[in-house]
Scaffold this active site. Structure first.
Site, PDB file in Angstrom:
ATOM      1  N   CYS A 114       0.865  -1.181   0.000  1.00  0.00           N
ATOM      2  CA  CYS A 114       0.000   0.000   0.000  1.00  0.00           C
ATOM      3  C   CYS A 114       0.903   1.232   0.000  1.00  0.00           C
ATOM      4  CB  CYS A 114      -0.892  -0.017   1.237  1.00  0.00           C
ATOM      5  SG  CYS A 114      -1.860   1.478   1.413  1.00  0.00           S
TER       6      CYS A 114
ATOM      7  N   CYS B 237      -4.476   6.418  -4.496  1.00  0.00           N
ATOM      8  CA  CYS B 237      -3.855   5.099  -4.399  1.00  0.00           C
ATOM      9  C   CYS B 237      -2.420   5.238  -4.896  1.00  0.00           C
ATOM     10  CB  CYS B 237      -4.638   4.086  -5.233  1.00  0.00           C
ATOM     11  SG  CYS B 237      -3.892   2.449  -5.211  1.00  0.00           S
TER      12      CYS B 237
HETATM   13  N1  LIG Z   1      -6.477  -1.855  -1.887  1.00  0.00           N
HETATM   14  C1  LIG Z   1      -5.142  -2.166  -2.249  1.00  0.00           C
HETATM   15  C2  LIG Z   1      -4.167  -1.899  -1.169  1.00  0.00           C
HETATM   16  C3  LIG Z   1      -4.072  -0.440  -0.814  1.00  0.00           C
HETATM   17  C4  LIG Z   1      -3.431   0.392  -1.905  1.00  0.00           C
HETATM   18  C5  LIG Z   1      -3.227   1.800  -1.418  1.00  0.00           C
HETATM   19  N2  LIG Z   1      -4.351   2.602  -1.289  1.00  0.00           N
HETATM   20  C6  LIG Z   1      -2.063   2.506  -2.040  1.00  0.00           C
HETATM   21  O1  LIG Z   1      -1.914   3.695  -1.763  1.00  0.00           O
HETATM   22  O2  LIG Z   1      -1.258   1.888  -2.739  1.00  0.00           O
HETATM   23  C7  LIG Z   1      -5.032  -3.627  -2.666  1.00  0.00           C
HETATM   24  O3  LIG Z   1      -5.859  -4.459  -2.262  1.00  0.00           O
HETATM   25  O4  LIG Z   1      -4.104  -3.970  -3.395  1.00  0.00           O
END
Ligand SMILES: N[C@@H](CCC[C@H](N)C(=O)O)C(=O)O
Length: 418
Positions: A155, A343
């Site tokens: 993440c 993200c």
């Molecule tokens: N939901 C993602 C993990 C989180 C990603 C995050 N928000 C980021 O900033 O990279 C997953 O399940 O891969």
């Protein structure tokens, strides 16, 4: 001292404050959470401490506290208090639980889901547990839990938050010399499900993360989509229709289509490039009109991509409008968290996908080898901008952006088994 009706730890209140609870006749209890409200300005730790006595109230639904409902006090040990801090990176928010020195109380998946609930819990896109490192080369390890309870490998925004937290703790005089000597220079090595990740807190308060090289082999993303060999060093830049290649197929599969005036997703197929940054991403390039349509319909179409059979471990999905050679606009539907304001891994995947598909030029070598000052690409997200630099030298992707303390608090960790 604990309130025998609602188990609130009353000893932390000043005498002038009254503890109040809704009593034993209800499933709802009031829990008072001491809150340090965070300034959104980087590097203003002293300023935010000035408001540390602010107290916030919120209610948590307590499931299965039979003793409290019956009016019999439950042992506080049965429902331990969880100390947490909340951090956010561009609005992607996380509950951090520091369990490096004490693994108790252990947060299980069901509890993490309840903590992330924006109506019945603290509210967050995920929970990140800081744990002792397994290998000697790392400062610590993280276990990440999405809001739906799934556990992603990586993440990006969360790692920036963790790095900022570690440095905030080390700058806190109460933390002691061990913390300070470990994180004093702002550089860390963190064990994640995607290997070692190396963030560095910069002097301006932002965090630059060496995210490592992208993974483009379809089997490793993982995706069952075939790789394209059109670009020599990119085996898996795939442009493949989702669920069939005709309008009839798509209609039958109930995949939504953008309106006819949106030409970016014309020919009745969604073309994607699959990239892993440790976690899987499905990057889809669209034009301005389609971007607006996609963003308005994200809750409807996002889950269809997330659970598409071509992505056996589900996928994060990024819709990208290329605004210029160094400018991307992104709307994201995250695996396990839905629509989020940002993200980090998705922004990295978008820049890689845009570069390998020739939509933006490759980035130049970093000025004096510094990925932060190089001609990074700016990815505009709903929560703000991230700078992403894909180094032609070591093929690592570097992500630079903010991470902010929001507040600290404690809450009762309800047992999942009751
Ligand atoms: N939901 C993602 C993990 C989180 C990603 C995050 N928000 C980021 O900033 O990279 C997953 O399940 O891969």
């Amino acid at each position: 001292m604990f309130c025998s009706s609602c188990l609130t730890n009353t000893s932390k209140y000043r005498l002038s404050e009254r503890h109040s609870c809704t009593g034993r006749s209800t499933w709802w209890r009031q829990i008072r959470v001491p809150v340090e409200l965070g300034s959104q300005q980087p590097g203003t730790r002293a300023a935010r401490c000035a408001v540390s006595s602010t107290t916030r109230r919120f209610a948590m639904q307590v499931t299965g506290v039979r003793d409290a409902r019956d009016g019999k006090p439950t042992s506080p040990k049965a429902f331990p208090w969880l100390q947490f801090v909340k951090y956010e990176g561009l609005g992607n928010d996380f509950i951090l639980v520091d369990q490096r020195k004490c693994a108790w109380p252990e947060v299980d998946t069901a509890q993490a889901v309840r903590l992330c609930d924006r109506h019945r819990g603290i509210g967050a896109d995920g929970v990140i547990l800081l744990l002792p490192a397994i290998s000697s080369g790392a400062d610590f390890r993280v276990r990440i839990v999405n809001a739906d309870g799934s556990e992603p490998e990586m993440c990006g925004n969360g790692i920036r938050c963790v790095a900022k937290y570690a440095v905030d703790v080390c700058n806190d005089s109460a933390a002691g010399p061990n913390e300070a000597s470990t994180f004093g220079d702002g550089a860390l090595s963190i064990e994640t499900g995607a290997g070692y990740i190396r963030p560095r807190v910069l002097s301006d308060g932002r965090v630059c993360v060496d995210m490592g090289p992208p993974i483009l082999d379809p089997q490793c993303v993982p995706t069952t989509l075939p790789g394209s060999r059109r670009i020599a060093d990119v085996k898996a830049a795939v442009e493949v229709p989702l669920d069939g290649s005709t309008a009839e197929d798509i209609a039958a599969a109930r995949l939504p289509l953008p309106p006819p005036e949106c030409c970016g997703a014309s020919e009745f197929v969604w073309r994607c490039t699959a990239v892993s940054m440790g976690n899987p991403h499905c990057v889809i390039f669209v034009d301005q009109k389609t971007f607006a349509w996609v963003d308005a319909n994200l809750e409807r179409i996002g889950p269809m991509f997330e659970t598409h059979h071509c992505f056996p471990r589900r996928t994060n999905t990024e819709f990208i409008e290329v605004c210029g050679p160094r400018d991307l606009r992104m709307s994201v539907w995250e695996r396990g968290a839905g629509r989020t304001m940002a993200c980090g891994t998705g922004a990295c995947a978008a820049v890689v996908a845009a570069t390998i598909s020739g939509r933006i030029p490759s980035q130049g070598a970093g000025a004096s080898g510094d990925p932060v000052s190089a001609d990074a690409c700016v990815v505009h997200l709903p929560g703000g901008d991230l700078e992403i630099y894909w180094s032609p030298e070591n093929r690592h992707v570097y992500m630079t952006g903010p991470a902010n303390f929001v507040y600290r608090g404690e809450c009762l960790l309800e047992s999942s088994s009751l």
